[in-house]
Every structure is written in C-alpha cells, then in structure tokens.
Design a protein around this motif. Structure first.
Motif, PDB file in Angstrom:
ATOM      1  N   LEU A 178       0.826  -1.207   0.000  1.00 26.18           N
ATOM      2  CA  LEU A 178       0.000   0.000   0.000  1.00 26.18           C
ATOM      3  C   LEU A 178       0.864   1.262   0.000  1.00 26.18           C
ATOM      4  O   LEU A 178       0.612   2.205  -0.753  1.00 26.18           O
ATOM      5  CB  LEU A 178      -0.938  -0.001   1.213  1.00 26.18           C
ATOM      6  N   GLY A 179       1.898   1.268   0.837  1.00 21.97           N
ATOM      7  CA  GLY A 179       2.767   2.439   0.892  1.00 21.97           C
ATOM      8  C   GLY A 179       3.602   2.601  -0.361  1.00 21.97           C
ATOM      9  O   GLY A 179       3.698   3.695  -0.927  1.00 21.97           O
ATOM     10  N   ALA A 182       1.484   3.611  -3.437  1.00 22.59           N
ATOM     11  CA  ALA A 182       1.043   5.010  -3.346  1.00 22.59           C
ATOM     12  C   ALA A 182       2.165   5.966  -3.722  1.00 22.59           C
ATOM     13  O   ALA A 182       1.940   6.971  -4.412  1.00 22.59           O
ATOM     14  CB  ALA A 182       0.539   5.303  -1.934  1.00 22.59           C
ATOM     15  N   ASP A 356      -4.986  12.096   3.708  1.00 25.64           N
ATOM     16  CA  ASP A 356      -4.728  10.918   2.879  1.00 25.64           C
ATOM     17  C   ASP A 356      -3.309  10.917   2.331  1.00 25.64           C
ATOM     18  O   ASP A 356      -2.657   9.867   2.257  1.00 25.64           O
ATOM     19  CB  ASP A 356      -5.726  10.854   1.723  1.00 25.64           C
ATOM     20  N   GLU A 357      -2.818  12.061   1.932  1.00 21.39           N
ATOM     21  CA  GLU A 357      -1.447  12.139   1.407  1.00 21.39           C
ATOM     22  C   GLU A 357      -0.441  11.743   2.478  1.00 21.39           C
ATOM     23  O   GLU A 357       0.514  10.989   2.207  1.00 21.39           O
ATOM     24  CB  GLU A 357      -1.154  13.553   0.904  1.00 21.39           C
ATOM     25  N   SER A 359      -1.021   9.879   5.221  1.00 21.72           N
ATOM     26  CA  SER A 359      -1.200   8.467   5.568  1.00 21.72           C
ATOM     27  C   SER A 359      -0.736   7.527   4.461  1.00 21.72           C
ATOM     28  O   SER A 359      -0.443   6.359   4.729  1.00 21.72           O
ATOM     29  CB  SER A 359      -2.671   8.196   5.893  1.00 21.72           C
ATOM     30  N   ASN A 360      -0.684   8.002   3.236  1.00 22.44           N
ATOM     31  CA  ASN A 360      -0.164   7.190   2.131  1.00 22.44           C
ATOM     32  C   ASN A 360       1.358   7.183   2.086  1.00 22.44           C
ATOM     33  O   ASN A 360       1.960   6.560   1.201  1.00 22.44           O
ATOM     34  CB  ASN A 360      -0.710   7.692   0.801  1.00 22.44           C
ATOM     35  N   HIS A 444      -7.196  -1.087  -0.734  1.00 17.23           N
ATOM     36  CA  HIS A 444      -7.147   0.244  -1.354  1.00 17.23           C
ATOM     37  C   HIS A 444      -8.536   0.725  -1.737  1.00 17.23           C
ATOM     38  O   HIS A 444      -8.886   1.895  -1.502  1.00 17.23           O
ATOM     39  CB  HIS A 444      -6.249   0.194  -2.595  1.00 17.23           C
ATOM     40  N   ASN A 449      -5.088   2.655   3.795  1.00 16.86           N
ATOM     41  CA  ASN A 449      -3.781   3.037   3.294  1.00 16.86           C
ATOM     42  C   ASN A 449      -2.679   2.627   4.264  1.00 16.86           C
ATOM     43  O   ASN A 449      -2.931   1.931   5.252  1.00 16.86           O
ATOM     44  CB  ASN A 449      -3.739   4.547   3.015  1.00 16.86           C
TER      45      ASN A 449
END
Length: 708
Positions: A178-179, A182, A356-357, A359-360, A444, A449
C-alpha cells in the motif's frame, strides 16, 4: 489520522516523473536484477559449486531462506561472522514502511514521531539474540517455530499458529504494498493497481531464477542503494538555499508550529518529546513489531539457528545501527516537509498536505521533490522499490515455505521428496504473490492506506507473541493454553479495537478504526491478554514438558541443516567439516554465557531507548532550544552515516574479501581453498571428508550426503 481538520481534501499534485519511468523502475529494473542473479548463479556454480539446477540446491535454498540465514550468501556455507550478521539485521528490518512511516509520523507529531518509530524497532532486534540463544539451550534439535509447536502440542495447535503466521505475513505484505504503490503513483502517475500487482511480479521472477547466494547478494545490493540515498538526503537538506543550516531549519519548524500547532504537544510545538499521540504510537508500534517478527517464521529462525558467537554481537550492533535510519532520516525529511510546505516549490503549495497524502506515506517523496526536484523524486522511487521488493521477497518465501513444508509435507504428502517440495514452493510463491496483490487492492478500494495498516497491525499480529514465547521457554504451558490463548487474545483485541473506535467516534468506519487510541488499546489487549489466558488455562492442568523429547523427533530434511549449522561453528574454531559430530556444537556453558550477554544488551537497549532517554524528556515538558535541536539532528545524521558503513563495508572486511578472492581464483580455474582446508593447513590434511561433502569443488553437500 491527524487532528488538523484543515488537512482534509483531495490531492491535486501533478507527478514530476512520467509513467514510463515508473514502469522502467518496477518492470525493467526487476528484469535486470533477475538477469544479474542468473549471471551470479552461474559464476557461483563455477567457482564454489552452488548449482541452482540441482534439486538439492533449491531445497537448501528454501531452507536457508526459510531460516533467513543472510550470512550464508557470502561465506559459502562456512563461518557465520559478526559483520554479516549485523548487515543482515539492518537489511531484514529495512522495510519501505520504515522509510515512509517514520517521515509521516514526524510530520504529524514532530521530532517525537521518528524517535518513537525507531524505539519501536531496536529493542526488539536485540531481544531476538536472547530468544535465539534461549531456544538453542532449551530445544537444540528443533528448527522452526511452527515445528516446535507441532512437536510439543500436536496438529491442532500447529494449524492455529500456522494461520496466525499467515495472517501476519498477509498484513505485512499489504502494509508494504500500500505504501510503496502510493509513492510510485504519486511520483510517476502510474496506476496504483498496476504498481500493486507489478511489484510482486518482479519479486516472483527473481525468486525463481536465483540461488540462495544470489538472492541474498541482491538484498545486500538493495540495502546499499537505500543507505546511500538516505545519507544523500541527510546532506542535501542543508545544501538547499531555502534551508541553509540546521539552525535555519529550527527557525522554520518554529514558524510551522505558529501556523499549525500540534494538538497534544507541549505548547503545540513540533520541537518536543512531550507528545501524547507520539508516545501512544510508540507503544502500539513496539508491540506491533514484536508480533510482526515473532510470528514470522523466517525472522524467528534467523535468531534461532545462528551461531551464538556472532548472533549476539551481530544483533546488538545491527539493532543499534538500525535505530538511526527511521530516527535520522525521518527527523530530517519530516522537518523539511513541515518547514517548507508554505514555499511555492513545495508540491502541495498553497495548501497543506491532506490527511490521505500523509497516511499514504507521501511526506518523504514530497520533501525529496522540494529538495531536489525530479532527481529527488527518482531517488525516492528507487529507494522505495528497493526496500519493498527486498522485504517482500522474504515474505513471499516465508509463506511459500509454510505452504510447502508445514502444509503440503505435513498434511498431504508426508514422504514428499525434495522435488515435490520444490513444486509446492513454486506454487506457494505464485499463489501468495498474486494473493497479496489482490488483498492490497481490496484494501485500497475500501479506503485503507499505509497509515491505517501501520496503526492497526498489532491487533492481528500480537495474539501469538507470548503463547509462542511460552512454547519455547516455559515447560508448564499446557496444550489447551497454547491453542486457546492466542484465539481468545485475538478476539479480545478485535473487540477492544472496534468497541473503542465506535465509542470514541460514534461510528465504525475506516477513519474511526484508524485512530491512534483504538489501535493502541486494541494492540495492548491483543498482546497482553494471552498472558492471562495462558496462565489461567495452564493452572487448571499444567504440563511438565521434557525438553529432551524434541530430540526423539526425526525430522525430514533435518540432517542437512543441522550438519551445516554445526559445521559453521566448528569451522570458526579452525576445524574441518570431517571432524564435525553431534557434540561439536556450542556447549551449555558457552550458551549460558552468551545468553547472559544477550540479556544484558536486550535490557540495556530497551531501557536506553524506552526509559532513560525519552521519558525524562516527555515528563519535563521540554521544548527544544536551537542548540539542542542542532545537536539532535547532527547526532542523528552521524549515526545514520555510521549505519551505512556497518551495512555496506563491515561485511566486506569481515569475511567478504576472502570470498571475493575465492570467486576470482575459481574464475581463473584455480582450486578454491575453503576455510575448513585453511584450518587444517599444517596438519597435513587438505581434503574434506566425502561424507560431509566438499565445499571446494563442484560437489554439493547434499549430493555427498545422498551418496554416503
């Protein structure tokens, strides 16, 4: 996950690199690595006898990968050295999550975030030296944690722990994918689902084509690239015209706190260890990491099977060196993001980064883009790819080994040959690579995230920690306790986590279940409640297990690994493989001495990183002065550079030079003289017994054993 509501919104940042760059890194570089591994495998076959086309070699590769014995890649199955062990520790824990996560908690909580991220790793690493020594004292004949559970408690407990281990691996892979996906999407515009599926594909390819040495050599190469880039950013940050010096960065952080004070921090400052959210994160991160590693068979056996003379100093040096990576890199890059986010060249200007940015995991790439433009974006892309594929490879192999050794061999074909196990492992590699990508895609699309998985990971990874530890250290834990305690612990953790998420937020949603408090309490419940369950259930009908019973179990494929492990220790003393016998291993007195040393360093590391250093700073409410912050950052950078030296150069000078010479001699057609032979020079014995297999020609150990 932040308390700053102004950070809600939709990302509108344009990727600085093209999609073609993303596909080149994810696909083309993966193919190049696979081709390089094929070349290395051919060279090693010619010079040291490592033949990946033989079933015995693949069998040994699976075992070694399962046991995560990184140190074999450069020593031709000879002496296990401290430098290689220390480098292996850094490589094994150098996840993409540590690079991205330490920066994002620094952005959320200030300087306390990266510190607690690092403090959640180092004590656990050093503790594993103690765990490994204790295992060797109590159950010297066993090899894997799941094997120990099956032998002691039977198949029901074996299935329970096997499921817990697989759940652990699934969430660990999702956390990484996920990381990494992203970040790749943010810097190249590549579709996030394409990135999610292509990352495991590359791992699958080079897992198939490489032998054990080539695989671990690739890990070493990945670690070197990551460390060089990390050290580059630690210098580049202060050659930037907008910063100039550490003192100037201090001023920028003070201004950032005035614009956006941090809720729960002393005076709302980013420059303090008095941060309630950060210390709560430190608790859940530390416990989650213990679960993440203890319930991963490869990490467990790495400490379990290594030589005591190398594993204790190696793990101690590696654990202390690793601390600087999330601490030093996370502190510098999160400070850069906070200090420069109001500048026109920051990717999100004129707004802040959205929740979100952050946490991503985009704090690190955005800070890198601010410092070095497209070059910074490319460096983070390469670093993320290297970290993700290296650690994802270990996860895929760990799961494939469980599916082949613990499922297929145990429950479907008890007398499976090595060729059968190879085929089952091939299936396991392909299946889990596809499954992990599909599972990450599902997460996702429901809005989960990197930050969410990082916070809640401990809820599902921690229930088996103490039942597993009790299995190898406490003879009285009963079969019922071993089976029921982790199941009840998992149920307790999930109930606390979901119940508090509902209580604090009034609803159950992705956002509410990703908050710090529910995740922290859920992780503590998952970790500690099994202690109570195990003790209470055991008190009803305790077991009095005899550790010697492990020696009565005849395990398939056991001889190869035990012989090699014993040979490692014996050769370290200058003996030859032919002299190795059942009593050649470390005696109980030596093991006890190393256990005492390991216990001291484990306690010292925990109290140093968790009590003596941070808690007085937390309790005092101290806000950093300029001089103190300068010292804090400078020490972190120096420590980071020393870690790079340990990871890259220590293994070369501690055994690597001789191996390079051996390969060179082999390429020239000269006979390679092994350490076993060197140890016998002067004794008139330059040969190795055929019963053990020669390491100096192309006869493999497994071949010799089959012929004897």
């Amino acid at each position: 996950m932040s308390n700053l509501q102004a950070r809600a919104g939709i990302s509108t940042v344009q990727p600085p690199l093209s999609q073609a760059v993303g596909y080149v890194v994810v696909v083309v570089i993966g193919v190049i690595i696979a081709l390089a591994m094929m070349l290395i495998t051919r060279v090693l076959k010619k010079t040291t006898g490592e033949d990946n086309e033989k079933t015995e070699m693949w069998e040994q590769s699976l075992l070694a990968l399962k046991y995560a014995n990184f140190t074999r890649f450069i020593t031709a199955n000879r002496t296990v050295r401290t430098g290689l062990t220390a480098s292996a520790v850094i490589s094994s824990w150098l996840w993409s999550t540590s690079l991205l996560g330490s920066s994002f908690v620094g952005y959320d909580y200030g300087v306390a975030g990266p510190f607690w991220f690092a403090a959640g790793c180092s004590p656990m690493i050093v503790f594993f030296a103690l765990l490994g020594i204790s295992c060797k004292r109590k159950i010297p004949e066993a090899h894997t944690s799941l094997e120990v559970v099956r032998i002691r408690y039977g198949r029901i407990a074996h299935v329970v722990f096997m499921i817990l281990c697989l759940v652990n691996n699934i969430f660990a892979c999702a956390n990484m994918l996920l990381g990494a996906a992203a970040v790749i999407t943010a810097v190249t515009g590549m579709h996030i689902i394409a990135a999610t599926f292509l990352l495991p594909v590359g791992v699958t390819v080079y897992t198939f084509v490489g032998g054990i040495k080539a695989t671990f050599l690739t890990d070493y190469f990945h670690t070197a690239i990551i460390m060089i880039i990390a050290c580059y950013f630690s210098v580049k940050a202060f050659s930037n015209d907008q910063i100039g010096s550490v003192g100037d960065l201090f001023e920028l952080l003070q201004a950032a706190a005035q614009r956006n004070p941090v809720s729960g921090n002393q005076d709302g400052s980013y420059l303090t260890m008095t941060s309630k959210s950060a210390i709560l994160f430190g608790i859940l991160h530390t416990l989650g990491n213990f679960g993440l590693v203890i319930m991963d068979t490869s990490y467990f056996i790495k400490a379990f099977s290594a030589s005591p003379a190398s594993v204790v100093p190696g793990y101690t040096i590696g654990g202390i060196a690793y601390f600087a990576i999330p601490w030093g890199l996370g502190t510098v890059m999160s400070s850069v993001a906070l200090g420069l986010e109001n500048q026109p060249n920051f990717p999100t200007f004129p707004r802040r980064m959205t929740t979100d940015e952050v946490s991503n995991g985009l704090v690190l790439p955005y800070a890198a883009m601010t410092l070095a433009g497209k070059g910074g974006a490319a460096a983070v892309l390469l670093m993320t790819f290297m970290a993700c594929t290296s650690t994802l490879s270990a996860q895929v192999i760990a799961v494939s080994s469980i599916l082949s050794f613990d499922v297929y061999r145990e429950y479907f074909k008890k007398k499976a040959t090595d060729l059968d196990l190879i085929r089952a492992s091939h299936f396991g590699v392909i299946f889990f690579a596809a499954f992990s990508a599909g599972f990450s895609t599902m997460l996702h699309y429901v809005g989960i995230n990197l930050g969410w998985t990082l916070y809640m990971l401990g809820v599902v990874t921690c229930p088996g920690i103490f039942p597993m530890i009790f299995t190898v250290l406490w003879r009285r834990q009963s079969k019922a306790a071993a089976i029921l305690a982790p199941i009840l612990g998992l149920a307790t953790g999930l109930a606390v986590w979901l119940g508090l998420a509902k209580r604090f937020s009034g609803e159950l949603s992705v956002a509410s279940t990703g908050e710090v408090l529910p995740c922290m309490y859920g992780t503590v419940a998952s970790c500690l409640s099994p202690i109570l369950y195990s003790v209470v259930i055991t008190a009803i009908r305790p077991q009095n297990y005899n550790w010697d019973d492990f020696k009565k179990e005849k395990l398939s494929l056991e001889k190869l690994d035990s012989d090699l492990t014993t040979a490692h220790h014996h050769e370290a003393s200058g003996g030859s493989i032919e002299d190795v016998g059942p009593s050649s291993g470390p005696n109980q007195k030596e093991l006890k001495r190393w256990a005492t040393i390991a216990a001291f360093w484990a306690a010292a590391t925990f109290f140093g990183h968790w009590v003596i250093w941070p808690l007085p700073m937390y309790g005092s409410g101290y806000v950093y002065s300029k001089k103190f912050y300068i010292a804090w950052v400078v020490v972190g950078i120096i420590w980071l550079w020393l870690s790079m030296l340990v990871a890259i150069f220590y293994p070369i000078f501690d055994g690597g030079i001789q191996q390079i010479r051996d390969v060179y001699r082999g390429l020239k057609g000269n006979k390679v003289v092994t350490e076993a032979v060197r140890g016998n020079e002067g004794k008139g014995d330059s040969s190795i017994s055929p019963s053990a297999g020669s390491l100096s020609d192309t006869t493999h150990v497994g071949d010799a054993q089959d012929k004897s």
